[in-house]
Design a protein around this motif. Structure first.
Motif, PDB file in Angstrom:
ATOM      1  N   ALA A 114      65.946  47.713  69.949  1.00  0.00           N
ATOM      2  CA  ALA A 114      64.840  48.277  70.724  1.00  0.00           C
ATOM      3  C   ALA A 114      64.132  47.199  71.543  1.00  0.00           C
ATOM      4  O   ALA A 114      63.661  47.459  72.655  1.00  0.00           O
ATOM      5  CB  ALA A 114      63.835  48.962  69.800  1.00  0.00           C
ATOM      6  N   GLY A 115      64.068  45.972  71.009  1.00  0.00           N
ATOM      7  CA  GLY A 115      63.468  44.875  71.750  1.00  0.00           C
ATOM      8  C   GLY A 115      64.204  44.601  73.055  1.00  0.00           C
ATOM      9  O   GLY A 115      63.591  44.382  74.098  1.00  0.00           O
ATOM     10  N   PHE A 116      65.545  44.631  72.992  1.00  0.00           N
ATOM     11  CA  PHE A 116      66.329  44.432  74.208  1.00  0.00           C
ATOM     12  C   PHE A 116      66.122  45.594  75.183  1.00  0.00           C
ATOM     13  O   PHE A 116      66.080  45.392  76.400  1.00  0.00           O
ATOM     14  CB  PHE A 116      67.811  44.289  73.861  1.00  0.00           C
ATOM     15  CG  PHE A 116      68.179  42.921  73.380  1.00  0.00           C
ATOM     16  CD1 PHE A 116      68.336  41.878  74.284  1.00  0.00           C
ATOM     17  CD2 PHE A 116      68.359  42.665  72.029  1.00  0.00           C
ATOM     18  CE1 PHE A 116      68.677  40.596  73.842  1.00  0.00           C
ATOM     19  CE2 PHE A 116      68.696  41.394  71.586  1.00  0.00           C
ATOM     20  CZ  PHE A 116      68.848  40.358  72.492  1.00  0.00           C
ATOM     21  N   LEU A 142      55.584  40.252  73.107  1.00  0.00           N
ATOM     22  CA  LEU A 142      56.766  41.090  72.907  1.00  0.00           C
ATOM     23  C   LEU A 142      57.911  40.169  72.562  1.00  0.00           C
ATOM     24  O   LEU A 142      58.339  39.360  73.390  1.00  0.00           O
ATOM     25  CB  LEU A 142      57.086  41.903  74.168  1.00  0.00           C
ATOM     26  CG  LEU A 142      58.434  42.639  74.175  1.00  0.00           C
ATOM     27  CD1 LEU A 142      58.498  43.639  73.028  1.00  0.00           C
ATOM     28  CD2 LEU A 142      58.665  43.340  75.508  1.00  0.00           C
ATOM     29  N   ASN A 143      58.411  40.244  71.313  1.00  0.00           N
ATOM     30  CA  ASN A 143      59.518  39.393  70.904  1.00  0.00           C
ATOM     31  C   ASN A 143      60.677  40.239  70.408  1.00  0.00           C
ATOM     32  O   ASN A 143      60.730  41.441  70.663  1.00  0.00           O
ATOM     33  CB  ASN A 143      59.058  38.375  69.852  1.00  0.00           C
ATOM     34  CG  ASN A 143      58.442  39.037  68.640  1.00  0.00           C
ATOM     35  OD1 ASN A 143      58.963  40.019  68.113  1.00  0.00           O
ATOM     36  ND2 ASN A 143      57.307  38.512  68.195  1.00  0.00           N
ATOM     37  N   LEU A 144      61.605  39.618  69.694  1.00  0.00           N
ATOM     38  CA  LEU A 144      62.817  40.324  69.294  1.00  0.00           C
ATOM     39  C   LEU A 144      62.543  41.493  68.366  1.00  0.00           C
ATOM     40  O   LEU A 144      63.273  42.494  68.404  1.00  0.00           O
ATOM     41  CB  LEU A 144      63.789  39.350  68.613  1.00  0.00           C
ATOM     42  CG  LEU A 144      64.523  38.370  69.522  1.00  0.00           C
ATOM     43  CD1 LEU A 144      65.340  37.407  68.676  1.00  0.00           C
ATOM     44  CD2 LEU A 144      65.427  39.099  70.497  1.00  0.00           C
ATOM     45  N   PHE A 145      61.520  41.407  67.536  1.00  0.00           N
ATOM     46  CA  PHE A 145      61.361  42.378  66.472  1.00  0.00           C
ATOM     47  C   PHE A 145      60.105  43.238  66.569  1.00  0.00           C
ATOM     48  O   PHE A 145      60.075  44.333  66.038  1.00  0.00           O
ATOM     49  CB  PHE A 145      61.375  41.659  65.111  1.00  0.00           C
ATOM     50  CG  PHE A 145      62.640  40.889  64.860  1.00  0.00           C
ATOM     51  CD1 PHE A 145      63.818  41.547  64.570  1.00  0.00           C
ATOM     52  CD2 PHE A 145      62.652  39.513  64.945  1.00  0.00           C
ATOM     53  CE1 PHE A 145      64.999  40.846  64.355  1.00  0.00           C
ATOM     54  CE2 PHE A 145      63.821  38.799  64.734  1.00  0.00           C
ATOM     55  CZ  PHE A 145      65.005  39.468  64.436  1.00  0.00           C
ATOM     56  N   PHE A 146      59.051  42.771  67.207  1.00  0.00           N
ATOM     57  CA  PHE A 146      57.829  43.572  67.234  1.00  0.00           C
ATOM     58  C   PHE A 146      57.048  43.315  68.519  1.00  0.00           C
ATOM     59  O   PHE A 146      57.271  42.331  69.235  1.00  0.00           O
ATOM     60  CB  PHE A 146      56.937  43.282  66.019  1.00  0.00           C
ATOM     61  CG  PHE A 146      56.443  41.861  65.919  1.00  0.00           C
ATOM     62  CD1 PHE A 146      55.305  41.455  66.614  1.00  0.00           C
ATOM     63  CD2 PHE A 146      57.108  40.927  65.152  1.00  0.00           C
ATOM     64  CE1 PHE A 146      54.847  40.156  66.535  1.00  0.00           C
ATOM     65  CE2 PHE A 146      56.660  39.615  65.071  1.00  0.00           C
ATOM     66  CZ  PHE A 146      55.522  39.235  65.762  1.00  0.00           C
TER      67      PHE A 146
END
Length: 274
Positions: A114-116, A142-146
């Protein structure tokens, strides 16, 4: 003399654990240095990307997150190598446990995917005020996970990317302009045209109110105790709240000066002679 063989035996036992102790110390040093390097390089990437004004700062935050996690993964592989676990063996172990890991980390993998998607379609950017599934705040990270939000009263909110991507997103900062809707109730005995003229004059006198679209004032409802006037004014998104608060106060003061009352709910008692 009997203590010497016991001491020698103790030293021999400690000698058996010497490689493990040395590798453990090396692993600790690698973890510390790797953690520091991940933080330094991720901040460097963030600064370099954000230094270009044509590049959205959201990309800088996301790229920094990727660099950080890639370095930490490399550090993990190096630490395992110190204990004799090679990368090929690690891949084989992960391949054999794919199902179990997939089930255990399905939420994390979903957040990663979802991050991508969020960075690809970019429904919001850093610094914008959004509502994600009923949770409102300014996008801080906004990072890879949250996704990290900050509320107007400075409360930190962490939204997993999987939930953010699957929720309804309302972006209040996406467009340059916004419409301010104001409702004013006046008494049935007051002049509605005069009240609407007051609102129009105040809107025309405020430089924050845009001329296009033209300010709109109409009688929109005949309530139980009031005639409701609705004003729709367009302004820059950054002026939304200040204009709303200012116009509410200005209209109240102008109505008072013109003798136009703002009624409150009340009941009328009618008595009939017996």
């Amino acid at each position: 003399m009997q203590e010497m063989p016991q001491l020698q035996q103790l030293l021999d036992q400690l000698g058996d654990y010497t490689p493990l102790i040395i590798n453990g110390a090396k692993a600790l040093v690698v973890l510390i240095l790797g953690w520091m390097a991940a933080g330094i390089l991720s901040r460097f990437v963030r600064r370099r990307v954000n230094a270009h004004p044509e590049i959205d700062q959201t990309l800088g935050s996301f790229a920094a997150s990727i660099v950080r996690w890639v370095i930490l993964l490399m550090v993990l592989v190096a630490v395992l190598g110190l204990f004799g676990i090679q990368a090929t063996s690690l891949v084989a172990m992960l391949g054999a446990a794919t199902l179990a890991i997939g089930l255990a980390l399905q939420g994390t993998l979903s957040d990663l995917a979802a991050g991508f998607m969020l960075i690809l379609f970019r429904p919001f950017k850093l610094g914008q005020f959004v509502d994600i599934g009923g949770t409102s705040g300014t996008v801080v990270d906004l990072n890879l996970f949250f996704t990290e939000l900050s509320t107007p009263d400075n409360v930190q909110i962490i939204v997993p990317n999987g939930q953010a991507w699957g929720a309804i997103i309302r972006n209040f900062s996406h467009h340059d302009t916004r419409r301010v809707d104001l409702v004013f109730g006046i008494d049935y005995g007051d002049d509605a045209d005069a009240a609407m003229r007051i609102i129009r004059d105040l809107a025309a006198a405020d430089s924050r109110v845009l001329a296009d679209p033209e300010p709109w004032v109409r009688v929109t409802n005949l309530g139980d105790s009031s005639v409701d006037l609705t004003a729709r004014l367009w302004c820059q998104a950054s002026d939304f709240w200040e204009l709303k608060f200012h116009m509410t106060k200005a209209v109240k003061e102008a109505f008072d000066a013109a003798g136009i009352s703002i009624p409150y709910p009340h009941s009328v008692e009618i008595q009939k002679a017996g």
